[in-house]
Each structure stands twice: as C-alpha cells, then as structure tokens.
Design a protein around this motif. Sequence first.
Motif, PDB file in Angstrom:
ATOM      1  N   ILE A  96       0.835  -1.203   0.000  1.00  0.00           N
ATOM      2  CA  ILE A  96       0.000   0.000   0.000  1.00  0.00           C
ATOM      3  C   ILE A  96       0.868   1.251   0.000  1.00  0.00           C
ATOM      4  N   ASP A  97       1.932   1.251   0.796  1.00  0.00           N
ATOM      5  CA  ASP A  97       2.824   2.405   0.838  1.00  0.00           C
ATOM      6  C   ASP A  97       3.500   2.638  -0.507  1.00  0.00           C
ATOM      7  N   GLU A 324      27.193  16.811   1.969  1.00  0.00           N
ATOM      8  CA  GLU A 324      25.810  16.788   2.424  1.00  0.00           C
ATOM      9  C   GLU A 324      25.083  15.597   1.819  1.00  0.00           C
ATOM     10  N   LEU A 325      24.109  15.106   2.540  1.00  0.00           N
ATOM     11  CA  LEU A 325      23.250  14.016   2.082  1.00  0.00           C
ATOM     12  C   LEU A 325      21.814  14.520   2.135  1.00  0.00           C
ATOM     13  N   LYS A 326      21.129  14.443   1.008  1.00  0.00           N
ATOM     14  CA  LYS A 326      19.774  14.968   0.932  1.00  0.00           C
ATOM     15  C   LYS A 326      18.787  13.812   0.801  1.00  0.00           C
ATOM     16  N   LEU A 327      17.960  13.628   1.832  1.00  0.00           N
ATOM     17  CA  LEU A 327      16.991  12.535   1.837  1.00  0.00           C
ATOM     18  C   LEU A 327      15.950  12.749   0.747  1.00  0.00           C
ATOM     19  N   ASP A 328      15.607  11.680   0.052  1.00  0.00           N
ATOM     20  CA  ASP A 328      14.586  11.808  -0.980  1.00  0.00           C
ATOM     21  C   ASP A 328      13.243  12.161  -0.363  1.00  0.00           C
ATOM     22  N   LYS A 329      12.534  13.100  -1.003  1.00  0.00           N
ATOM     23  CA  LYS A 329      11.277  13.603  -0.441  1.00  0.00           C
ATOM     24  C   LYS A 329      10.192  12.536  -0.374  1.00  0.00           C
ATOM     25  N   ALA A 330      10.297  11.481  -1.187  1.00  0.00           N
ATOM     26  CA  ALA A 330       9.288  10.417  -1.122  1.00  0.00           C
ATOM     27  C   ALA A 330       9.295   9.738   0.240  1.00  0.00           C
ATOM     28  N   PHE A 331      10.484   9.552   0.822  1.00  0.00           N
ATOM     29  CA  PHE A 331      10.561   8.943   2.150  1.00  0.00           C
ATOM     30  C   PHE A 331      10.051   9.903   3.217  1.00  0.00           C
ATOM     31  N   VAL A 332      10.391  11.186   3.076  1.00  0.00           N
ATOM     32  CA  VAL A 332       9.935  12.182   4.050  1.00  0.00           C
ATOM     33  C   VAL A 332       8.413  12.274   4.028  1.00  0.00           C
ATOM     34  N   ALA A 333       7.831  12.292   2.825  1.00  0.00           N
ATOM     35  CA  ALA A 333       6.377  12.399   2.707  1.00  0.00           C
ATOM     36  C   ALA A 333       5.665  11.205   3.323  1.00  0.00           C
ATOM     37  N   ALA A 334       6.296  10.037   3.256  1.00  0.00           N
ATOM     38  CA  ALA A 334       5.656   8.811   3.755  1.00  0.00           C
ATOM     39  C   ALA A 334       5.949   8.547   5.223  1.00  0.00           C
ATOM     40  N   GLY A 336       5.068   9.785   8.025  1.00  0.00           N
ATOM     41  CA  GLY A 336       3.982   9.796   8.992  1.00  0.00           C
ATOM     42  C   GLY A 336       3.197   8.507   9.037  1.00  0.00           C
ATOM     43  N   GLU A 337       3.199   7.737   7.948  1.00  0.00           N
ATOM     44  CA  GLU A 337       2.358   6.548   7.865  1.00  0.00           C
ATOM     45  C   GLU A 337       3.131   5.264   7.603  1.00  0.00           C
ATOM     46  N   SER A 338       4.395   5.377   7.211  1.00  0.00           N
ATOM     47  CA  SER A 338       5.147   4.200   6.802  1.00  0.00           C
ATOM     48  C   SER A 338       6.291   3.908   7.774  1.00  0.00           C
ATOM     49  N   ARG A 339       6.226   2.754   8.419  1.00  0.00           N
ATOM     50  CA  ARG A 339       7.321   2.342   9.310  1.00  0.00           C
ATOM     51  C   ARG A 339       8.595   2.145   8.507  1.00  0.00           C
ATOM     52  N   GLU A 340       8.461   1.626   7.286  1.00  0.00           N
ATOM     53  CA  GLU A 340       9.641   1.407   6.451  1.00  0.00           C
ATOM     54  C   GLU A 340      10.335   2.723   6.119  1.00  0.00           C
ATOM     55  N   ALA A 341       9.533   3.748   5.783  1.00  0.00           N
ATOM     56  CA  ALA A 341      10.122   5.051   5.463  1.00  0.00           C
ATOM     57  C   ALA A 341      10.849   5.632   6.672  1.00  0.00           C
ATOM     58  N   ARG A 342      10.246   5.502   7.844  1.00  0.00           N
ATOM     59  CA  ARG A 342      10.889   6.018   9.060  1.00  0.00           C
ATOM     60  C   ARG A 342      12.197   5.288   9.346  1.00  0.00           C
ATOM     61  N   THR A 343      12.201   3.984   9.115  1.00  0.00           N
ATOM     62  CA  THR A 343      13.416   3.204   9.353  1.00  0.00           C
ATOM     63  C   THR A 343      14.520   3.625   8.403  1.00  0.00           C
ATOM     64  N   ILE A 344      14.178   3.839   7.128  1.00  0.00           N
ATOM     65  CA  ILE A 344      15.176   4.259   6.142  1.00  0.00           C
ATOM     66  C   ILE A 344      15.733   5.638   6.497  1.00  0.00           C
TER      67      ILE A 344
END
Length: 405
Positions: A96-97, A324-334, A336-344
């Motif tokens: 779903i994510d 510098e390392l710039k996190l992809d915005k797709a992970f940041v956007a997800a 709030g709802e995705s445990r996988e995104a938070r872990t990454i």
Amino acid sequence: MMRSQQRETASRLLVLDDDPDIGQTVRNMAENLGYQCRVTTRPDDFFEALDGWRPSHILLDLVMPEMDGMEVIRHLADRRCDATLIISSGLGNRVIDAASRAASQHQLNMAGVLAKPFSIRDLRALLGRQPPASPVPRPAAGAMPEITPAMLADAIQTNQIGLVYQPKVRCAEDTVTVGFEALARWTHPQWGPVPPDRFILLAEREGLIEPLTRKVLVQACATMAAIRRTRGRAADDWSMAVNLSARCLTHFDMADKLVTLCQLHGLEPRHLTLELTETAAMEDGVLALDLLTRLRMKGFQLAIDDFGVGYSSMVQLARLPFSELKLDKAFVAAAGESREARTIIRSAVDLGHQLDLKVIGEGVENGESLAFLSEVGCDFVQGYYIARPMGKEAIGGWLDGRDLG
C-alpha cells in the motif's frame, strides 16, 4: 473550476471497490461525516462519475478484477485529476505504501492510505486532511504543444527561464535560516508556466543543459550576493544550492570557472552548494571523481540528492567527496504513515553523521514530518511547511518575519 462549483464538490467522495458490501459500508461512513458519496464497482462507471460528478475525494481499492488500482492511478494522472486520493487495500502495508508513493510521483494529490478493515475515525482523519498545493500550476491537457529543442533554446536565450528559491532552515530550530535552493522555472509568453519535468529532461537529451545551467548559476550567484549584502553577517554561513546534471560533469576546468563566477559576485565557494543525483555522479566515474574532488578542494559544498532512491547510493557516498546528504522527499512524505520510510530515514541520518555529512530532509509538508526529522537528528529541512519556493523579490519580506539567530 468556479467557486460555486468548488462549494458544490467540496464534500463528494467517489469510491471504486469491487466488493459492494464494503462500498455500502464506506457510503454509510461518508454520509455520517457529511459527505455525498457514490460507490462504483467497475472502472467504466468510475471514470464516467469522475468526469460528470467531479468528486472532491476518491477512495480507491488496489485489487480489482477488471483494472487494478495501479492502472487506475495511471489513468488519473493522464487525466490530470485534482481530486484528493485515498488508497485502500487489504494487502500488506509495504504494498500500500509503495502504491501511495507511486501516486505521489504521478503528481496526484495523496491524502494517505487505509489498510482494510478501517474505522470511521480512520476515514475521517484522511477526508479532513488537505494535500499540499502543487508547486507549479498544471496546465490543462492539450493547452500547450509538444516542446521542441528550438523552443527551449529560445527560452534560454531570451531569459524566459528564471529562478525561484526555497529556503532551508535548521531542523531543530526551524526559525533559523541556513540557505536556499535555486529552482528553474519557465514562464512561456503564450502558454504560461511550463513544469520543470517537461523541459529539464529535454535539455539534457538535446545538449541544452549546459547553457541552461550557466543561466541558473549566474542568477543564483547574483541573488545570493544580494542576500548577503542586505543581511550582512547573519548570512555569512548561508549557501545557495543549485542542481547539476551529469552532462555538466564533462569539463575538468569547471571548478575554475565556478571560482571565477563566485569572485565576480563577491562570494566564496562555500556559499555555493552543488547538488547531484547519484546517476549524475556515475555517468563518467573517473572524470566525476576528478572534478568533484577539485570542487571540494576549492571550497564548494557537494550534496548527493534524492538519497535512497537509486541502487548505488552507498557506493557513491563511499567513493565521492560529498559534504551533504539529501533525503529523498518520497521517504519524508511517507514518514507519517510508513514504518519502512521512518526506518530508512533514521538509518540514513545515522549513516550521514557517521560519515561527517550534514543531512537535509526535503519535502517537509507538515509538522509531523518536521518533528520526526528533528527527533532522529536531521540537520536541515526544506518544504512547503517551511516555505514555498519564492521569487527573489519576496525573499527579503520572508526573512524579515524570521528569527535570523
């Protein structure tokens, strides 16, 4: 859409789910929340209702026999659908994510996901959540003809392409500005705004990315110099970030030319951050390593952009001298709802700090994302929650409302 029409469609939910019982349950929930609701079980009926009824919200099931949810998402993107989308499914959270991220990358307005079974409280939370507005007005389908290389070359030559600037702030103290990112925007004299995804790839493919990048760099340096003149010592450590394409990493003397450009505007190399995707760094590995090392030696900052979306991000971090390392915005956007995104995100922040890199989270759309990034130790952030990209004439007013530390 006229305002009267907006009021009429402000509370309309269109549901596509092949299970009539689930559809009826959702209808009851939606009507209890004050929404008009239509339930469809077939894609043909769904698209007919989409065009004729103009819903404000869509609830889409992923698994259906005639047309699966990913196919529907692609059709919604082709139609430039501006309704708020909620994805629902009994599949696992990772599927779903992933579907949610795909919809966002198709520039659909994602409100979130609902794992079945869900409650009226879950539905209410997403129906009440408004998606962020699109950064660039999307032209009506067919409003602009296919862009040709000649049109783009003329746009570069006649200064139709300008810049907007998105602020970057400290994550833990979001009132403290640390710099800006320069973003190219094309305003055509006849058709108006042209989305970047319609001309950046064309510029790379047709050999126009270098003249485009030169224009961007000159404008970005001029704006950074103006900011430093008006803000004085408060802006001494700020930097202006500019995106670089792989096509720009082909000339060994690029570092010297950039130093000269900075000198012309009274800047030091540390005031300029060059952002590269990992694919840009991979195009010619040997030349990229030579050039990027020279850039760092001269004092420029280097950021690896969209970190985590490619297959060799770790390799590039190990072999190239990024700061510098710039996190992809797709992970940041997800997040709030995705445990996988938070872990990454958590792992990437820790990795960046262990490599002595500053970590930037982009695409921060709400306080929840900002709070999480702060919790895991992210250094800097940018996104609509902080500020939208703005013209150079608006920067002063925006800064006047900030605590410059």
